[in-house]
Design an enzyme around this catalytic site. Sequence first.
Site, short mmCIF file in Angstrom:
data_model
loop_
_atom_site.label_atom_id
_atom_site.label_comp_id
_atom_site.label_asym_id
_atom_site.label_seq_id
_atom_site.Cartn_x
_atom_site.Cartn_y
_atom_site.Cartn_z
N SER A 13 0.85 -1.20 0.00
CA SER A 13 0.00 0.00 0.00
C SER A 13 0.89 1.25 0.00
O SER A 13 2.11 1.16 0.23
CB SER A 13 -0.88 0.00 1.25
OG SER A 13 -0.08 0.25 2.39
N ASP A 22 -1.46 -1.94 -3.81
CA ASP A 22 -2.79 -1.94 -3.20
C ASP A 22 -3.31 -0.50 -3.09
O ASP A 22 -2.59 0.38 -2.59
CB ASP A 22 -2.67 -2.57 -1.80
CG ASP A 22 -4.02 -2.86 -1.17
OD1 ASP A 22 -4.99 -3.11 -1.91
OD2 ASP A 22 -4.10 -2.85 0.08
N LYS A 61 -16.24 -5.19 11.12
CA LYS A 61 -16.91 -5.24 9.81
C LYS A 61 -18.43 -5.32 9.92
O LYS A 61 -19.14 -4.87 9.04
CB LYS A 61 -16.39 -6.44 9.01
CG LYS A 61 -14.87 -6.38 8.76
CD LYS A 61 -14.45 -7.42 7.78
CE LYS A 61 -12.94 -7.57 7.71
NZ LYS A 61 -12.23 -6.37 7.24
N ARG A 76 -2.02 -8.25 10.88
CA ARG A 76 -1.72 -7.31 11.98
C ARG A 76 -2.08 -7.92 13.33
O ARG A 76 -1.34 -7.80 14.31
CB ARG A 76 -2.51 -6.01 11.78
CG ARG A 76 -2.15 -5.27 10.51
CD ARG A 76 -2.99 -4.03 10.33
NE ARG A 76 -2.66 -3.37 9.07
CZ ARG A 76 -2.88 -2.11 8.80
NH1 ARG A 76 -3.46 -1.34 9.69
NH2 ARG A 76 -2.54 -1.59 7.64
P1 13P Z 1 -8.83 -6.28 5.74
O1 13P Z 1 -8.82 -5.00 6.49
O2 13P Z 1 -10.13 -7.01 5.91
O3 13P Z 1 -7.67 -7.15 6.05
O4 13P Z 1 -8.73 -5.92 4.17
C1 13P Z 1 -7.49 -5.62 3.60
C2 13P Z 1 -7.61 -5.03 2.26
O5 13P Z 1 -8.65 -4.98 1.63
C3 13P Z 1 -6.38 -4.49 1.66
O6 13P Z 1 -6.61 -3.85 0.45
O1 G3H Z 2 -6.87 -1.69 2.49
C1 G3H Z 2 -5.95 -1.19 3.12
C2 G3H Z 2 -4.89 -2.02 3.69
O2 G3H Z 2 -5.30 -2.60 4.89
C3 G3H Z 2 -3.63 -1.21 3.80
O3 G3H Z 2 -3.63 -0.42 4.94
O4 G3H Z 2 -2.94 1.83 4.10
O5 G3H Z 2 -2.63 1.18 6.50
O6 G3H Z 2 -1.20 0.16 4.72
P1 G3H Z 2 -2.53 0.77 5.08
ZN ZN Z 3 -8.52 -2.85 0.38
#
Ligand code: 13P
Ligand code: G3H
Ligand code: ZN
Length: 310
Positions: free
Chosen positions: A50, A83, A185, A261
């Site tokens: 990310s 991501d 969620k 995490r």
């Molecule tokens: P979670 O927060 O459910 O692990 O999803 C992660 C995600 O979608 C990363 O793009």
């Molecule tokens: O969808 C998001 C992921 O959980 C990444 O999270 O932006 O804190 O790295 P982050």
């Molecule tokens: Zn995501």
Amino acid sequence: MPLVTSTKMFKNAYDGHYAVGAFNVNNMEIVQGIVEAAKETKSPVILQVSAGARKYANASYLKKLVEAALIEAPDVEIVLHLDHGDSFELCKQVIDDGFTSVMIDGSHLPYEENIALTKKVVDYAHPKGVVVEAELGKLAGVEDAVKVAAKDATYTDPMEAVDFVNRTGVDSLAIAIGTSHGAYKFKGEPELDYERLKKITELLPDFPLVLHGASTVVKEFVDMCNKYGGDIPGAQGVPEDMLKEAAKYGVCKINIDTDLRLAMTGAIRQYMHEEPSGFDPRKYLGKGRTAIKEMVKHKIVDVLGSNDKL
Ligand code: 13P
Ligand code: G3H
Ligand code: ZN
């Protein structure tokens, strides 16, 4: 082997009614835990980075960690994926840097702007052999997703999904059917809109769909965090069976970050509690790595079904 794209991976997953795990990586122990699990279970895997991960670990370090994984696990098919890319410039940068897959997330934009931005990324990525994931619809928060009207406003519209895919040429699409990011969620009973998912699959046959926010929020690790000094009350994820069901209807990529995490934090909290005089980072980070590895193996074998597919 070198990094691969997800094209063949997704075709196999689609035809085999299973999903490939896409795990967020932020440091060496996370990369190692995931890749060791994939190696032992003979599973393809997507490692995703990310913008926050790049900021935390530095883009070059993460890239080199993934290159090290390719050396240590030469038989594992690994995709390196961006991501939630939030701009054309970021997507271009990581494509130029050797990523094999990018997500451009224009889901917050008006529809036509999402199309224009996604198409711009596709037009840059495809000639370079890189695949693109986009997102349509908004991932619900706990407070949303209750009323039908709210669903129609935020969840992915099946007809729009067809138009979006045709006009952008995107390779996979993240859809909103009730999942959300993080550890909270659902407030009551977990619920996913399978009718919507089935409709999208019917209208877009053979097209790989993606589920973000798909951590199960593993109870064992939430309990471990809480037992050893944490305070994470009422956490709830997507039950394993619901993810297995989604994989039957074209969901080929399941994103998991929160579970990584929680596993790392739970294991480290336990170590700190049990070894108050310990201060060797290799000891507690090692515990975190092992917890991640075992958790990812469980996901691959019992939830995703991507084991023995290499
Ligand atoms: P979670 O927060 O459910 O692990 O999803 C992660 C995600 O979608 C990363 O793009
Ligand atoms: O969808 C998001 C992921 O959980 C990444 O999270 O932006 O804190 O790295 P982050
Ligand atoms: Zn995501």
